[in-house]
Every structure is written in C-alpha cells, then in structure tokens.
Design a protein around this motif. Structure first.
Motif, mmCIF file in Angstrom:
data_model
loop_
_atom_site.group_PDB
_atom_site.id
_atom_site.type_symbol
_atom_site.label_atom_id
_atom_site.label_comp_id
_atom_site.label_asym_id
_atom_site.label_seq_id
_atom_site.Cartn_x
_atom_site.Cartn_y
_atom_site.Cartn_z
ATOM 1 N N HIS A 221 0.912 -1.182 0.118
ATOM 2 C CA HIS A 221 0.014 -0.157 -0.076
ATOM 3 C C HIS A 221 0.898 1.222 -0.021
ATOM 4 O O HIS A 221 0.350 2.248 -0.689
ATOM 5 N N VAL A 237 -8.286 -1.285 0.715
ATOM 6 C CA VAL A 237 -7.039 -0.930 1.653
ATOM 7 C C VAL A 237 -7.480 -1.527 2.956
ATOM 8 O O VAL A 237 -6.319 -1.942 3.694
ATOM 9 N N TYR A 334 -7.620 3.182 -5.248
ATOM 10 C CA TYR A 334 -7.989 2.631 -4.009
ATOM 11 C C TYR A 334 -9.645 3.158 -3.827
ATOM 12 O O TYR A 334 -9.942 4.170 -3.738
#
Length: 504
Positions: A221, A237, A334
């Motif tokens: 990430h 996420v 995301y």
C-alpha cells in the motif's frame, strides 16, 4: 562513474530491473518458495550479465544523448522493458501465459495498476511483491523523467506555462544545473528526488504498520500510494486489521499526487506557496465539494430516507466519498471500504461515472498521476471565466494574479488541444477494443482506465465489475498500448515526429 553515466538510459533501466529482481528472490527464499526464488535470482543474474556485456560494447561512445533521444528511449522502455520484467513473473507463476505476464508488467511500470490476478489467489506473495516493486520504480521513473526531460522540452503540462512560451528553462532542478547535459540532468534529478521518494515510502510504510496493517500489505500500500499505481494484494485498503485508520494515513499521502510543490518547490527558479497553487486549490474544491454534494443529495429528495439515515452511517458515507474521490482523482484507484455506504447514501444510479470523470481529470503536473492534469483543467477554467466576462463586458481588460501571469497566452488553447487529443485517443482505443469483440460500455471503461492510468476503473466504474481476464489477447495488447500512451501522453509521442528530432 563517468563512463557509467554516459551509457544509454535503456541500459540503466535494465540494470535497475536486474537488481530489483533480487528483492522478491530474497523474499521467496525466506518464505521457502524455492522455485520462485530461483526464477527471480536467475532472471536477475542473467539480466545483469547481458546488460554488463552490452555496456562494455558501447562504452566507447562519449557523445551526449539529446533530450529527444532520451524521450525515444523512454517510449521504447515502456514497451520493451516489460518483456524483461515479465520473465521471472512468467517462470515463477507456472499458471499464466507470457502475454499475461507482459500485460501485468506494462500495467505496473506505467503505474496503471490493472491486474489479471489481483484478488484471485493465482500469484504468491513474492510475485505480488514484484508487481508492487515494478509499480514503485515506475513512479520514481516518472518523477525523474518529468524533472529532467519532459519539463525542459515543455511537455507533460509545462507547455501551458509562460516559462515554456518564453524559452525559459522550465525544470524542477535548480538553476545551477542548467549547464548540465541531458544525461547529467537525469542523474541530478535522480539524486535529488530519489531520497525524497524513498523516505516518503518508508514513512508511509511505518505509519501503516503502526495502525495495524500486515507487513507485506503495508509495504504494498505504501508503494502503491506513492507511485499512484494502486497495486495491492487485497481488493480494499482496509481488508485486514488496520481498519479506517489506514485510509486516514493514506489520504494525507495523496497530496504528493496533487501538486509537485509537495516534494519540489523549485520550478523555473521560483518558489511557490503550496496553498496558492491552483492545482491544490482545484483538488481541494473537488475533494471537498463533490463528497458534500453526494452527502447532501440524501436530503435534497433524490431518494427516500432509509435505514442508513442515521448520524454514524452518514459520517461513514461521507468518509467513503472523500477517500474514494481523492484516490481516483490522483488515479491511484483505491476504493474505500465505506464506498458502498456512500453509494447507498447518495442514491446515484451510476456512481461509476463520477469515478471515470475524476480519473480523466487526473492529478498534478510532474507527479505520478495520469489523466488530463489539474493544471490544464485550471487553464481551461480561467479561459472560460474570461470568455463569460467578455460576453457581459466586451471592452473589459482582465487583470491577473501572480500565478495567472505564469499561464502562457496560448495556454488554454494548448490545454484544449491536449484534451481533444485525449478524447480522440479514447475514441481510437474504444474502436480497437470493439474490433476485438468488447462491448461499447466495457470498451469505454477499459479505454479510460488505460489512458488515465487508473486500472481499478474496470472494477469500480461499471455497474457490474469488469475483469481484464475476460479480454482476448488482441484486446489485452490494445489496453497495453493505451497504458503506454496514457503514461507518456500524446504530445510526447507527437514530439518524436518533430522535424528537428530527425535533423539532430
């Protein structure tokens, strides 16, 4: 070192690729995945040996490489270097074709993040790590090339500034380096920007670890956020123990995809304030204004009040909108874990259209983002406001603020020219995809995803999530072309056909 600096840019990139292969080799070795470890180690070793032999063969050339030669090398690198990067992925996975591995590496290197395998469980953690590393290196490459090559050539968004029109050396590098060769500019940009890029990635990694993310996922990430590739192992996420805290941390790092002033204050020798930067102001209006409109739509009467109309659900929906809007504006892709709540709260029949529009707008100039870019949108906005004023006051003379004076007189025209090229590129890619049997709506989403370098649009932009696995081999090659075109921009490719390029 001087002989090394004089080598072609392609050899430097290939050498870095060979060294980078040792990282997933070590990870696989620790995980006792010996086949994957051997695949990466042997591929990296062979790449370094071949690169060294070619470097020895061409080290007698001491001529300076022009900026246009470096631009041509960059085009070749985004199309040919993935062939090298795909070898360990193809050998290590044992369940894919080389074309699929090539598609994966083009997507990662161009920071698009479109994946054939994300969330499918077909790849091991070491192979996912390789995707993240390639995407992260692609983001660093974009930073360096934007500073050392695109800015001096008045490409990548710098063509609409007054410095570009006045012949001034527009660069993110300090004035003292103007006498350097194009190769020297690249080395200086790398030495200046790489420590910042690496430090920010490590900082984000540590912060994600602090809020509870798994080590590998936190690293993925962190690399995916800094490179705006959005590459991850999971679909959201927060699909782990970190919760919404991970999204809060990542949101602050989206700023590095909004304006170059967040990591470099030297633009043509001037220092600009971050809060007065038009890219930051436009991004703030979009990131705050659009979620508020979606949030308030619940009470305007667009939908009936339902069980989600309590205070906690409202805040969760608002956060889902803010994070997802910022993510797709920076072409990271995301999707917030609360995005479904935000969609239910707003009641939009086709929320994917909002994400498609955000991806087309894109982030800041000289960042890792794709799309049209905020600075071009700002130039078009100012031109539109001025034309509306002239309709009311035909004889009026408009004044400009400090930053407005830095927009070239033909800045709006050049911005509109690029926007039309972007639109024509979407039409061309859609036509090619439909020729390979892709439906109209699907072709539009795949085209925008590739050209805006926001591969996650395939999942989030349609009512029914699309997958790249459903594409034929020909359609996959078309999407690869779209990703390279979106990464380099049409103006950069057109610059290669400038007569001066051939004369020099």
């Amino acid at each position: 070192m001087r002989a090394l600096a004089n080598l072609p840019l392609a050899l430097h990139l290939t050498g870095v690729a060979g060294l980078a292969m040792m990282l997933p080799a070590a990870h696989a070795l620790v995980a006792e995945d010996f086949h994957v470890a051997r695949s990466f180690f042997y591929s990296g070793l062979l790449t370094l040996i071949i690169t060294a032999f070619i470097g020895i063969a061409v080290n007698q050339r001491h001529g300076a490489f022009s900026q246009r030669e470096q631009l041509a090398t960059l085009v070749a690198s985004f199309t040919l270097l993935p062939l090298v990067l795909a070898v360990p992925l193809y050998e290590g996975s044992q369940n894919t074709t080389f074309l699929n591995a090539y598609f994966e590496m083009v997507s990662s290197l161009t920071t698009t993040g479109a994946s054939l395998y994300e969330g499918t469980g077909q790849l091991t953690k070491s192979l996912h790590l390789w995707r993240g590393i390639v995407g992260w290196l692609g983001g660093l490459l974009v930073w360096v090339v934007a500073a050392a090559t695109l800015a001096p050539m008045n490409l990548g968004g710098f063509e609409i500034t007054t410095a570009a029109g006045g012949g001034e050396d527009v660069t993110l590098i300090r004035r003292g380096t103007r006498q350097r060769t194009p190769a020297g500019h690249i080395w200086y940009a790398l030495s200046t920007l790489a420590p910042i890029y690496i430090s920010l990635t490590l900082l984000l990694w540590v912060l994600l670890l602090v809020v509870g993310e798994d080590t590998l996922r936190a690293l993925m990430h962190a690399m995916g956020t800094m490179s705006t590739s959005g590459i991850t192992i999971v679909g959201h996420v927060t699909e782990d123990n970190a919760g919404l805290a991970a999204e809060v941390v990542i949101l602050f790092f989206f700023a590095f995809g909004i304006s170059r002033l967040t990591f470099s204050r030297d633009v043509a020798g001037r220092r600009e304030r971050l809060l007065t930067d038009p890219e930051v102001q436009m991004a703030g209006i979009i990131i705050i204004g659009l979620p508020m409109l979606l949030f308030l739509r619940h009470w305007i009467g667009a939908i009936e009040v339902n069980e989600h109309s309590d205070f906690t659900a409202g805040l969760l929906a608002l956060w889902g909108s803010v994070f997802t809007v910022a993510s797709f504006l920076t072409t990271t892709g995301y999707e917030s874990v609360a995005w479904n709540e935000a969609r239910d709260w707003s009641g939009l029949p086709a929320p994917g259209v909002v994400l498609i529009g955000l991806s087309i707008i894109g982030g800041g100039v000289a960042t890792t983002t794709g799309g049209v870019k905020l600075l071009r949108v700002y130039a078009l906005y100012k031109h539109g406001v001025r034309e509306l004023n002239k309709l009311v006051y035909p004889s009026s003379v408009a004044g400009m603020r400090a930053y407005g004076r830095r927009i070239h007189r033909q800045g709006a025209f050049l911005a509109w020219l690029f926007f039309m090229l972007f639109a024509l590129s979407i039409a061309a890619v859609m036509s090619l995809l439909t020729a390979f049997g892709v439906g109209f709506e699907e072709a539009m989403i795949f085209a925008v995803a590739g050209l805006s370098t926001t591969g996650q649009l395939a999942h989030a932009g349609a009512d029914v999530p699309l997958t790249y696995q459903s594409l034929s081999d020909g359609a996959k090659l078309v999407v690869c072309f779209a990703m390279v075109l979106g990464r380099l921009e049409a103006l950069a490719l057109i610059a290669l056909f400038n007569p001066n390029f051939w004369r020099n």
